[in-house]
Enzyme design. Structure first.
Site, PDB file in Angstrom:
ATOM      1  N   HIS A   1       0.789  -1.239   0.051  1.00 13.72           N
ATOM      2  CA  HIS A   1       0.075   0.046  -0.055  1.00 13.72           C
ATOM      3  C   HIS A   1       0.741   1.402   0.022  1.00 13.72           C
ATOM      4  O   HIS A   1       1.781   1.414   0.888  1.00 13.72           O
ATOM      5  CB  HIS A   1      -1.093  -0.037   1.278  1.00 13.72           C
ATOM      6  CG  HIS A   1      -1.894   1.135   1.422  1.00 13.72           C
ATOM      7  ND1 HIS A   1      -1.945   1.818   2.591  1.00 13.72           N
ATOM      8  CD2 HIS A   1      -2.341   1.727   0.469  1.00 13.72           C
ATOM      9  CE1 HIS A   1      -2.708   2.668   2.312  1.00 13.72           C
ATOM     10  NE2 HIS A   1      -3.100   2.825   1.176  1.00 13.72           N
TER      11      HIS A   1
ATOM     12  N   ASP B   1       6.790   5.788 -21.293  1.00 14.20           N
ATOM     13  CA  ASP B   1       6.601   5.711 -22.745  1.00 14.20           C
ATOM     14  C   ASP B   1       8.361   5.614 -22.929  1.00 14.20           C
ATOM     15  O   ASP B   1       9.170   5.255 -22.282  1.00 14.20           O
ATOM     16  CB  ASP B   1       6.177   6.935 -23.122  1.00 14.20           C
ATOM     17  CG  ASP B   1       7.073   8.304 -22.928  1.00 14.20           C
ATOM     18  OD1 ASP B   1       8.238   8.182 -22.900  1.00 14.20           O
ATOM     19  OD2 ASP B   1       6.409   9.501 -22.765  1.00 14.20           O
TER      20      ASP B   1
ATOM     21  N   ASP C   1      -4.845   3.760  -4.680  1.00 12.81           N
ATOM     22  CA  ASP C   1      -4.990   4.310  -3.427  1.00 12.81           C
ATOM     23  C   ASP C   1      -6.161   5.300  -3.254  1.00 12.81           C
ATOM     24  O   ASP C   1      -5.992   6.538  -3.777  1.00 12.81           O
ATOM     25  CB  ASP C   1      -3.526   4.854  -2.767  1.00 12.81           C
ATOM     26  CG  ASP C   1      -3.318   5.217  -1.538  1.00 12.81           C
ATOM     27  OD1 ASP C   1      -4.574   5.247  -0.792  1.00 12.81           O
ATOM     28  OD2 ASP C   1      -2.346   5.288  -0.933  1.00 12.81           O
TER      29      ASP C   1
ATOM     30  N   MET D   1       3.069  13.392 -16.458  1.00  9.35           N
ATOM     31  CA  MET D   1       3.991  14.370 -16.416  1.00  9.35           C
ATOM     32  C   MET D   1       3.129  15.791 -17.268  1.00  9.35           C
ATOM     33  O   MET D   1       2.913  15.552 -18.429  1.00  9.35           O
ATOM     34  CB  MET D   1       5.116  13.910 -17.260  1.00  9.35           C
ATOM     35  CG  MET D   1       6.344  15.205 -17.550  1.00  9.35           C
ATOM     36  SD  MET D   1       7.457  14.424 -18.133  1.00  9.35           S
ATOM     37  CE  MET D   1       8.259  13.104 -17.697  1.00  9.35           C
TER      38      MET D   1
ATOM     39  N   TYR E   1       9.955  13.074 -12.539  1.00  7.99           N
ATOM     40  CA  TYR E   1      11.115  12.345 -12.504  1.00  7.99           C
ATOM     41  C   TYR E   1      11.827  12.002 -11.204  1.00  7.99           C
ATOM     42  O   TYR E   1      12.235  10.768 -10.958  1.00  7.99           O
ATOM     43  CB  TYR E   1      12.412  13.087 -13.543  1.00  7.99           C
ATOM     44  CG  TYR E   1      12.224  13.094 -14.746  1.00  7.99           C
ATOM     45  CD1 TYR E   1      11.621  12.100 -15.543  1.00  7.99           C
ATOM     46  CD2 TYR E   1      12.838  14.193 -15.342  1.00  7.99           C
ATOM     47  CE1 TYR E   1      11.599  12.407 -16.836  1.00  7.99           C
ATOM     48  CE2 TYR E   1      12.780  14.203 -17.083  1.00  7.99           C
ATOM     49  CZ  TYR E   1      12.133  13.170 -17.575  1.00  7.99           C
ATOM     50  OH  TYR E   1      11.961  13.402 -19.176  1.00  7.99           O
TER      51      TYR E   1
ATOM     52  N   TYR F   1       3.879  12.503 -23.888  1.00 10.77           N
ATOM     53  CA  TYR F   1       3.509  12.611 -22.430  1.00 10.77           C
ATOM     54  C   TYR F   1       2.656  11.390 -22.026  1.00 10.77           C
ATOM     55  O   TYR F   1       1.479  11.462 -21.454  1.00 10.77           O
ATOM     56  CB  TYR F   1       2.475  13.609 -22.423  1.00 10.77           C
ATOM     57  CG  TYR F   1       3.435  15.002 -22.597  1.00 10.77           C
ATOM     58  CD1 TYR F   1       4.046  15.607 -21.589  1.00 10.77           C
ATOM     59  CD2 TYR F   1       3.582  15.898 -23.663  1.00 10.77           C
ATOM     60  CE1 TYR F   1       5.151  16.655 -21.678  1.00 10.77           C
ATOM     61  CE2 TYR F   1       4.314  17.109 -23.665  1.00 10.77           C
ATOM     62  CZ  TYR F   1       5.115  17.324 -22.858  1.00 10.77           C
ATOM     63  OH  TYR F   1       5.802  18.374 -22.906  1.00 10.77           O
TER      64      TYR F   1
ATOM     65  N   ASN G   1       3.414   9.071 -19.757  1.00 11.34           N
ATOM     66  CA  ASN G   1       4.034   8.475 -18.576  1.00 11.34           C
ATOM     67  C   ASN G   1       2.943   8.519 -17.821  1.00 11.34           C
ATOM     68  O   ASN G   1       2.464   9.742 -17.439  1.00 11.34           O
ATOM     69  CB  ASN G   1       5.432   9.235 -18.353  1.00 11.34           C
ATOM     70  CG  ASN G   1       6.258   9.198 -19.354  1.00 11.34           C
ATOM     71  OD1 ASN G   1       6.777   8.107 -19.519  1.00 11.34           O
ATOM     72  ND2 ASN G   1       6.773  10.641 -19.748  1.00 11.34           N
TER      73      ASN G   1
END
Length: 144
Positions: A22, A30, A64, A74, A113, A131, A133
């Site tokens: 958890h 990507d 969660d 991102m 990052y 984009y 990710n």
């Protein structure tokens, strides 16, 4: 092979999903993401796209529910640029997996990052969309 496990989920990826606790985070990266230089654990998913993997993963990974930023992307560097089309696909897949709408939290590139460096693992895909990710925070399975 096992029954009911999508074949695009490698044994390494399935092991990572089962091993995460958890609050642990996983990044679906990507094809241009610097995964090897950022990952504590790198899982290769060459030839796979982020959306295909996400569709398989949401069958098993609960988000969660105790935090708002359980699905993070991102942020686009150019504030005048439109939202990347793949984000709507992320929302659709996540909503299907969770049974309700899931908001994406966009964070600045360097912050993404840094968070990826702390993630349980990074899954390196061959996704070509910009984009594309996505960082997911694992929740708990709530038995009814």
């Amino acid at each position: 092979m096992l029954k009911g496990i999508p074949s695009l989920l490698s044994p390494d990826l399935m092991h990572a999903l089962l091993s995460m606790g958890h609050g642990d985070e996983i990044v679906l990266a990507d094809g241009t993401f610097p995964g090897p230089s950022h990952a504590k654990r790198l899982i290769r998913a060459d030839g796979r796209g982020v959306c295909a993997l996400l569709e398989a993963i949401v069958r098993f990974l609960p988000l969660d529910a105790f935090v708002e930023d359980h699905a993070v992307v991102m942020a686009v560097v150019d504030p005048k640029a439109p939202e990347p089309p793949i984000w709507e696909e992320f929302r659709r897949i996540l909503a299907h997996g969770e049974g309700s709408a899931v908001d994406l939290t966009a964070i600045e590139r360097d912050a993404f990052y840094e968070r990826a460096r702390r993630a349980y693992c990074i899954v390196a895909t061959s996704e070509k969309a910009l984009y594309a990710n996505l960082l997911l925070k694992k929740g708990v399975v709530q038995e009814a």
